[in-house]
Design a protein around this motif. Structure first.
Motif, mmCIF file in Angstrom:
data_model
loop_
_atom_site.group_PDB
_atom_site.id
_atom_site.type_symbol
_atom_site.label_atom_id
_atom_site.label_comp_id
_atom_site.label_asym_id
_atom_site.label_seq_id
_atom_site.Cartn_x
_atom_site.Cartn_y
_atom_site.Cartn_z
ATOM 1 N N SER A 91 0.845 -1.196 0.000
ATOM 2 C CA SER A 91 0.000 0.000 0.000
ATOM 3 C C SER A 91 0.879 1.243 0.000
ATOM 4 O O SER A 91 1.769 1.403 0.835
ATOM 5 N N GLY A 92 0.658 2.092 -0.957
ATOM 6 C CA GLY A 92 1.457 3.303 -1.076
ATOM 7 C C GLY A 92 2.732 3.101 -1.871
ATOM 8 O O GLY A 92 3.447 4.065 -2.130
ATOM 9 N N ALA A 93 3.069 1.873 -2.242
ATOM 10 C CA ALA A 93 4.289 1.620 -3.026
ATOM 11 C C ALA A 93 4.048 2.042 -4.474
ATOM 12 O O ALA A 93 2.908 2.107 -4.946
ATOM 13 N N ALA A 94 5.128 2.316 -5.170
ATOM 14 C CA ALA A 94 5.032 2.726 -6.570
ATOM 15 C C ALA A 94 4.561 1.556 -7.430
ATOM 16 O O ALA A 94 4.869 0.387 -7.156
ATOM 17 N N VAL A 95 3.813 1.912 -8.462
ATOM 18 C CA VAL A 95 3.351 0.894 -9.415
ATOM 19 C C VAL A 95 4.578 0.249 -10.047
ATOM 20 O O VAL A 95 5.549 0.910 -10.384
ATOM 21 N N SER A 96 4.543 -1.052 -10.190
ATOM 22 C CA SER A 96 5.610 -1.877 -10.759
ATOM 23 C C SER A 96 6.785 -2.094 -9.824
ATOM 24 O O SER A 96 7.791 -2.676 -10.218
ATOM 25 N N SER A 97 6.671 -1.637 -8.575
ATOM 26 C CA SER A 97 7.731 -1.947 -7.603
ATOM 27 C C SER A 97 7.567 -3.406 -7.174
ATOM 28 O O SER A 97 6.535 -4.032 -7.410
ATOM 29 N N ASP A 98 8.605 -3.934 -6.537
ATOM 30 C CA ASP A 98 8.553 -5.339 -6.119
ATOM 31 C C ASP A 98 7.379 -5.639 -5.176
ATOM 32 O O ASP A 98 6.682 -6.630 -5.376
ATOM 33 N N PRO A 99 7.134 -4.825 -4.149
ATOM 34 C CA PRO A 99 5.996 -5.115 -3.271
ATOM 35 C C PRO A 99 4.659 -5.031 -4.012
ATOM 36 O O PRO A 99 3.751 -5.830 -3.778
ATOM 37 N N TRP A 100 4.533 -4.073 -4.931
ATOM 38 C CA TRP A 100 3.292 -3.915 -5.697
ATOM 39 C C TRP A 100 3.053 -5.130 -6.588
ATOM 40 O O TRP A 100 1.947 -5.652 -6.668
ATOM 41 N N VAL A 101 4.105 -5.613 -7.250
ATOM 42 C CA VAL A 101 3.993 -6.794 -8.121
ATOM 43 C C VAL A 101 3.653 -8.029 -7.295
ATOM 44 O O VAL A 101 2.825 -8.854 -7.694
#
Length: 175
Positions: A91-101
């Motif tokens: 939550s709040g991470a950039a799109v396409s970042s590892d946590p988001w993926v």
């Protein structure tokens, strides 16, 4: 002279008619027949065929779909905890970042885990429609209460799963 051929033709014609009157057994009688005297206003008293009730195989099919919906709910609940944890972390991470993926992959796995629930709901809808149609056509008797209750339960499960998935997706929405 013209009168002679006409007279012979007339005599021949009259002999043909006289032969038909003499033999009356070859022609049908003009007397009233029993079928012509029948009462067509009241239908004949024939017992209505009774429609067969639901068979045990129908009950087994219903039980199979209820079990399939329950299995889908269990699989979803098991996968939900992990997807929720990864989504909160992303939550709040950039799109396409590892946590988001990782969170997106977990949501996809969650979608896959609920497949049995959705499939069972569709099968119950089909079974319900077929049973209502058969009852309306007189091919089957009984009620659809058991199927309707199973459908309502499966629908509540799928709606709950949809709400939980929507909440997870909302956490990943870009700000």
């Amino acid at each position: 002279m013209m009168f002679r051929p006409l007279l012979s033709s007339l005599a021949l014609l009259l002999t043909g008619c006289a032969a038909g009157v003499a033999d009356t057994s070859a022609y049908p009688s003009l007397a009233r027949r029993p079928v012509e005297s029948a009462d067509y206003e009241t239908p004949p008293a024939t017992p209505a065929p009774t429609a067969p009730a639901a068979s045990p195989s129908d009950d087994a099919e219903l039980a199979r779909y209820v079990g399939q919906a329950a299995a889908g709910a269990t699989a979803f609940d098991k996968a939900y905890a992990e997807a929720q944890r990864l989504t909160r972390a992303a939550s709040g991470a950039a799109v396409s970042s590892d946590p988001w993926v990782a969170a997106q992959a977990a949501i996809s796995a969650l979608e896959s885990a609920r497949n049995d629930s959705v499939s069972a709901l569709a099968a119950l809808d089909t079974l319900y429609t077929a049973r209502v149609s058969a009852i309306a056509d007189g091919k089957m008797s009984g009620s659809v209460d058991a199927i309707d209750a199973a459908r309502a339960s499966a629908l509540a499960t799928v709606d709950s799963q949809n709400d939980r998935l929507d909440a997870l997706r909302a956490m990943l929405a870009p700000a």
